[in-house]
Motif scaffolding. Structure first.
Motif, short mmCIF file in Angstrom:
data_model
loop_
_atom_site.label_atom_id
_atom_site.label_comp_id
_atom_site.label_asym_id
_atom_site.label_seq_id
_atom_site.Cartn_x
_atom_site.Cartn_y
_atom_site.Cartn_z
N PRO A 1 0.83 -1.20 0.00
CA PRO A 1 0.00 0.00 0.00
C PRO A 1 0.87 1.25 0.00
CG PRO A 1 0.01 -1.00 2.17
CD PRO A 1 0.76 -1.93 1.26
N VAL A 2 0.32 2.34 -0.50
CA VAL A 2 1.04 3.62 -0.50
C VAL A 2 0.42 4.60 0.49
CG1 VAL A 2 2.00 3.38 -2.80
CG2 VAL A 2 -0.23 4.46 -2.51
N THR A 3 -0.79 4.31 0.92
CA THR A 3 -1.48 5.15 1.90
C THR A 3 -2.33 4.26 2.81
OG1 THR A 3 -3.44 5.48 0.54
CG2 THR A 3 -1.68 7.12 0.32
N GLY A 4 -2.80 4.86 3.88
CA GLY A 4 -3.71 4.16 4.77
C GLY A 4 -3.54 4.64 6.20
N ASP A 5 -4.44 4.22 7.04
CA ASP A 5 -4.39 4.50 8.47
C ASP A 5 -3.25 3.67 9.06
OD1 ASP A 5 -5.03 3.64 11.31
OD2 ASP A 5 -6.59 5.15 11.02
N ILE A 6 -2.32 4.32 9.73
CA ILE A 6 -1.13 3.63 10.24
C ILE A 6 -1.48 2.44 11.12
CG2 ILE A 6 -0.81 5.21 12.22
CD1 ILE A 6 1.90 3.33 10.15
N VAL A 7 -2.48 2.58 11.95
CA VAL A 7 -2.86 1.46 12.84
C VAL A 7 -3.33 0.28 12.01
CG1 VAL A 7 -4.41 0.73 14.69
CG2 VAL A 7 -3.37 3.01 14.77
N GLN A 8 -4.18 0.52 11.03
CA GLN A 8 -4.69 -0.57 10.21
C GLN A 8 -3.58 -1.18 9.35
OE1 GLN A 8 -7.84 -1.86 10.59
NE2 GLN A 8 -6.81 -3.52 9.51
N LEU A 9 -2.68 -0.36 8.83
CA LEU A 9 -1.57 -0.87 8.04
C LEU A 9 -0.71 -1.84 8.85
CD1 LEU A 9 -0.56 2.48 6.32
CD2 LEU A 9 -1.36 0.43 5.11
N ILE A 10 -0.42 -1.47 10.09
CA ILE A 10 0.41 -2.33 10.94
C ILE A 10 -0.35 -3.60 11.29
CG2 ILE A 10 1.51 -2.51 13.21
CD1 ILE A 10 2.31 0.47 12.87
N LEU A 11 -1.63 -3.48 11.61
CA LEU A 11 -2.45 -4.67 11.90
C LEU A 11 -2.50 -5.59 10.69
CD1 LEU A 11 -5.42 -3.04 13.86
CD2 LEU A 11 -3.63 -4.52 14.80
N ASP A 12 -2.65 -5.03 9.49
CA ASP A 12 -2.67 -5.85 8.27
C ASP A 12 -1.35 -6.60 8.10
OD1 ASP A 12 -5.24 -4.91 7.74
OD2 ASP A 12 -4.60 -3.53 6.15
N ASP A 13 -0.23 -5.92 8.36
CA ASP A 13 1.07 -6.60 8.28
C ASP A 13 1.16 -7.72 9.31
OD1 ASP A 13 2.23 -5.37 6.11
OD2 ASP A 13 3.68 -4.21 7.26
N HIS A 14 0.67 -7.49 10.50
CA HIS A 14 0.70 -8.54 11.53
C HIS A 14 -0.03 -9.79 11.06
CE1 HIS A 14 1.54 -5.60 15.11
NE2 HIS A 14 2.56 -5.68 14.27
N ARG A 15 -1.19 -9.61 10.43
CA ARG A 15 -1.94 -10.77 9.92
C ARG A 15 -1.17 -11.43 8.78
NH1 ARG A 15 -4.07 -8.53 13.78
NH2 ARG A 15 -2.45 -9.84 14.65
N LEU A 16 -0.49 -10.63 7.94
CA LEU A 16 0.34 -11.17 6.86
C LEU A 16 1.48 -12.01 7.45
CD1 LEU A 16 1.27 -11.34 3.87
CD2 LEU A 16 2.49 -9.18 4.27
N PHE A 17 2.13 -11.51 8.49
CA PHE A 17 3.23 -12.26 9.12
C PHE A 17 2.74 -13.61 9.61
CE2 PHE A 17 5.01 -7.93 10.75
CZ PHE A 17 5.37 -7.58 9.46
N GLU A 18 1.58 -13.61 10.26
CA GLU A 18 1.02 -14.86 10.79
C GLU A 18 0.72 -15.84 9.65
OE1 GLU A 18 -1.02 -12.80 14.73
OE2 GLU A 18 -2.20 -13.01 12.89
N ALA A 19 0.17 -15.34 8.55
CA ALA A 19 -0.13 -16.20 7.39
C ALA A 19 1.15 -16.76 6.78
CB ALA A 19 -0.92 -15.41 6.34
N LEU A 20 2.18 -15.92 6.65
CA LEU A 20 3.45 -16.39 6.09
C LEU A 20 4.09 -17.44 6.99
CD1 LEU A 20 4.91 -13.06 4.67
CD2 LEU A 20 4.18 -15.07 3.34
N LEU A 21 4.00 -17.26 8.30
CA LEU A 21 4.55 -18.26 9.22
C LEU A 21 3.80 -19.59 9.11
CD1 LEU A 21 5.38 -16.12 12.37
CD2 LEU A 21 6.99 -17.51 11.04
N ARG A 22 2.49 -19.54 8.95
CA ARG A 22 1.71 -20.78 8.74
C ARG A 22 2.20 -21.49 7.48
NH1 ARG A 22 -2.47 -17.65 10.69
NH2 ARG A 22 -3.19 -17.06 8.62
N GLU A 23 2.37 -20.72 6.41
CA GLU A 23 2.85 -21.30 5.15
C GLU A 23 4.25 -21.89 5.32
OE1 GLU A 23 1.45 -21.83 2.00
OE2 GLU A 23 -0.32 -21.43 3.20
N LEU A 24 5.10 -21.19 6.03
CA LEU A 24 6.48 -21.63 6.24
C LEU A 24 6.51 -22.98 6.98
CD1 LEU A 24 9.23 -20.51 5.48
CD2 LEU A 24 9.25 -19.23 7.60
#
Length: 188
Positions: free
Chosen positions: A11-34
């Protein structure tokens, strides 16, 4: 057929809190895949390292410093977040050091990363992000989101999670006192 490269949103814009929360969910998904996708572990490991390091560096350079200036978080909270990033980065480096990707050593390293990540996410979401959500207005969260996105994208483009870059970042954390020097445990 080559390894499937996971989609990492930029993303290039967004609410900082939501952007960080979205990354946290991405990290969890990538760890599951790993954990599950042995065939693509090399690609997943590189992708995971890049996005986590890009995220963490962007947080430290822009989010934590901005929140401190605004007195939304204390210097202690910012330093604690940096210490947790350093611990997580050291765990990711141990994951890079695993040569065999279908070994118990690799599986154990993934579990160490998962523990460090889960701890950091829980603390950051309950303190820093909650405070930012309550204390910052919509415009301030959007402004900070834009700066965070730019720094995160630069980190991704630079492959900040590559092993050599990660070694430099972990060494910097050791020199800065965020981690015990290599070979020493925290109990010593």
């Amino acid at each position: 057929m080559g390894a499937m490269i996971p989609h990492v949103p930029e993303p290039v814009t967004g609410d900082i809190v939501q952007l960080i929360l979205d990354d946290h969910r991405l990290f969890e998904a990538l760890l599951r895949e790993l954990r599950l996708d042995v065939a693509n572990r090399e690609v997943l490991r590189a992708c995971f390292a890049d996005v986590v390091l890009a995220h963490g560096e962007a947080e430290e350079q822009h989010v934590y410093t901005s929140l401190q200036r605004r007195r939304t978080i204390t210097a202690h909270e910012a330093e604690h977040g940096e210490e947790e990033h350093a611990e997580l980065n050291a765990a990711i480096l141990a994951l890079w050091e695993c040569k065999g990707l279908d070994t118990q050593k690799f599986d154990d390293a993934v579990e160490e990363v998962t523990k460090a990540m889960s701890h950091h996410i829980a603390e950051e979401e309950q303190s820093i992000l909650r405070d930012a959500d309550q204390d910052l207005g919509v415009e301030a969260r959007a402004d900070l989101g834009k700066v965070f996105c730019a720094a995160r994208s630069k980190g991704l483009a630079d492959h900040i999670g590559a092993e050599a870059s990660l070694r430099r970042i972990v060494a910097r954390a050791e020199r800065g006192g965020l981690l015990p020097p290599e070979g020493e445990s925290e109990e010593e």
